[in-house]
Design a protein around this motif. Structure first.
Motif, PDB file in Angstrom:
ATOM      1  N   LYS A  12       6.100  46.467 -38.262  1.00 56.19           N
ATOM      2  CA  LYS A  12       5.366  45.197 -38.251  1.00 56.19           C
ATOM      3  C   LYS A  12       4.689  44.933 -39.585  1.00 56.19           C
ATOM      4  O   LYS A  12       4.721  43.819 -40.113  1.00 56.19           O
ATOM      5  CB  LYS A  12       4.325  45.193 -37.123  1.00 56.19           C
ATOM      6  N   GLN A 235       2.185  33.531 -42.973  1.00 56.41           N
ATOM      7  CA  GLN A 235       1.940  32.384 -42.100  1.00 56.41           C
ATOM      8  C   GLN A 235       2.421  31.077 -42.718  1.00 56.41           C
ATOM      9  O   GLN A 235       2.873  30.170 -42.010  1.00 56.41           O
ATOM     10  CB  GLN A 235       0.440  32.270 -41.798  1.00 56.41           C
ATOM     11  N   GLN A 243       8.791  34.875 -37.905  1.00 52.81           N
ATOM     12  CA  GLN A 243       7.476  34.405 -37.440  1.00 52.81           C
ATOM     13  C   GLN A 243       7.022  35.104 -36.162  1.00 52.81           C
ATOM     14  O   GLN A 243       6.315  34.524 -35.335  1.00 52.81           O
ATOM     15  CB  GLN A 243       7.497  32.890 -37.237  1.00 52.81           C
ATOM     16  N   SER A 244       7.396  36.379 -36.008  1.00 50.47           N
ATOM     17  CA  SER A 244       7.065  37.108 -34.786  1.00 50.47           C
ATOM     18  C   SER A 244       5.639  37.637 -34.770  1.00 50.47           C
ATOM     19  O   SER A 244       5.122  38.010 -33.707  1.00 50.47           O
ATOM     20  CB  SER A 244       8.051  38.273 -34.599  1.00 50.47           C
ATOM     21  N   THR A 246       1.725  37.139 -34.912  1.00 56.25           N
ATOM     22  CA  THR A 246       0.753  36.075 -34.686  1.00 56.25           C
ATOM     23  C   THR A 246      -0.420  36.203 -35.653  1.00 56.25           C
ATOM     24  O   THR A 246      -0.680  37.273 -36.208  1.00 56.25           O
ATOM     25  CB  THR A 246       0.219  36.125 -33.246  1.00 56.25           C
ATOM     26  N   ALA A 247      -1.131  35.118 -35.838  1.00 52.52           N
ATOM     27  CA  ALA A 247      -2.288  35.107 -36.745  1.00 52.52           C
ATOM     28  C   ALA A 247      -3.343  36.115 -36.310  1.00 52.52           C
ATOM     29  O   ALA A 247      -3.990  36.755 -37.146  1.00 52.52           O
ATOM     30  CB  ALA A 247      -2.891  33.705 -36.796  1.00 52.52           C
ATOM     31  N   SER A 248      -3.508  36.297 -35.008  1.00 53.26           N
ATOM     32  CA  SER A 248      -4.539  37.209 -34.510  1.00 53.26           C
ATOM     33  C   SER A 248      -4.210  38.671 -34.789  1.00 53.26           C
ATOM     34  O   SER A 248      -5.108  39.522 -34.815  1.00 53.26           O
ATOM     35  CB  SER A 248      -4.742  37.001 -33.004  1.00 53.26           C
ATOM     36  N   GLU A 249      -2.926  38.983 -34.993  1.00 52.63           N
ATOM     37  CA  GLU A 249      -2.507  40.361 -35.274  1.00 52.63           C
ATOM     38  C   GLU A 249      -2.742  40.758 -36.727  1.00 52.63           C
ATOM     39  O   GLU A 249      -2.860  41.948 -37.041  1.00 52.63           O
ATOM     40  CB  GLU A 249      -1.017  40.545 -34.967  1.00 52.63           C
TER      41      GLU A 249
END
Length: 296
Positions: A12, A235, A243-244, A246-249
């Motif tokens: 990731k 982003q 795009q897997s 997320t912004a929160s990750e």
């Protein structure tokens, strides 16, 4: 952490790293602003900045000064001057060498407020954590903030937020502190680094060097900021990807990557120099460790 979990995390993290491409131009993959340094502490912002410089770029602006004596600018004027840089920035680091001087703390508070208005990711370390301890609202509910306390700073933050400190439940305590601050990411530095937001906790138990050098945390803040800047570029779709993530990750992944890299740099430097290891030795290992972990 099992090797399976570590490999999944690294896969990731690698997705956040921009490819090296002749099509990119300077600053496109991320620009970082380090707010720190004082008349007493000049080395800390150097190490934070140089950590970013090893894998990004750096400029220096000498705007802030400790003590109002013989200094004509008000905190509001200084804050406004620094904030003029923010439209060109993606991440700011606040705290390395900042000192607890009243003027510096007031300036930092204003600068963080301005950074939030610009939706910038923020890494807070050292004396910026003293600011949060006394004024939690400065970062409360701002989920793009990453706090990197050492053991004493962590305890003081827990006391200030009425979070019960339990040495045997590090992950749980870090998560409760994150929840008390509205979901900011906490990097609890120690024998095992604990990275937590209000929903998830990661532990980085990769062996580091046995000599704890002053300034190692400053390097960490710079590396985390670099990954946050890359997360911003991810982003924005700077390069093609699925795009897997997320912004929160992104704050959690950036923090884990920073902890892993700095711990490995510390270990490699210690294997070479033993008790003679200096912070500058750790800094020099960033390129080779980064290449080994993420570019082979």
């Amino acid at each position: 952490m099992t090797s399976k979990n570590l490999n999944a995390l690294l896969i990731k993290v690698k997705q956040l790293i921009p490819p090296l491409s002749a099509d990119f131009h300077k600053g496109q993959a991320g620009r970082i602003c380090v707010i720190g340094g004082s008349e007493e502490y000049t080395g800390a912002p150097y190490f934070s900045s140089m950590a970013a410089l090893r894998i990004a770029n750096l400029m220096v602006y000498p705007y802030m000064r400790t003590s109002e004596k013989n200094y004509s600018q008000t905190p509001q004027q200084i804050t406004t001057k620094v904030a003029e840089l923010f439209p060109r920035m993606h991440v700011i680091v606040v705290g390395p060498g900042l000192s607890r001087d009243k003027l510096m703390q007031e300036c930092a508070r204003g600068i963080i407020t301005k950074a939030k208005e610009k939706d910038l990711a923020i890494v807070l370390d050292a004396d910026a954590l003293f600011l949060v301890q006394n004024h939690p609202d400065v970062v409360k509910n701002y989920k793009k903030a990453v706090l990197t306390p050492n053991v004493n700073e962590f305890k003081r933050l827990c006391e200030a937020l009425n979070v019960g400190f339990d040495e045997s439940q590090k992950g749980g305590t870090a998560q409760r502190l994150s929840q008390a601050l509205g979901g900011v990411t906490i990097v609890q530095k120690g024998k095992v680094d604990v990275i937590s937001n209000e929903e998830q906790t990661l532990c980085c138990d990769i062996p580091g060097g046995l000599k704890r050098c002053g300034g190692q945390g400053d390097i960490l803040s710079g590396v985390i900021a670099t990954f946050l800047a890359w997360g911003k570029a991810y982003q924005a779709g700077l390069w093609e990807h699925d795009q897997s993530i997320t912004a929160s990750e992104i704050p959690l992944l950036a923090s884990f990557a920073g902890c892993k890299i700095v711990r490995e740099c510390s270990r490699v430097a210690f294997e070479k120099f033993g008790r003679a290891t200096q912070t500058s030795d750790i800094l020099k290992e960033l390129g080779s460790v980064f290449q080994k972990d993420f570019e082979r």
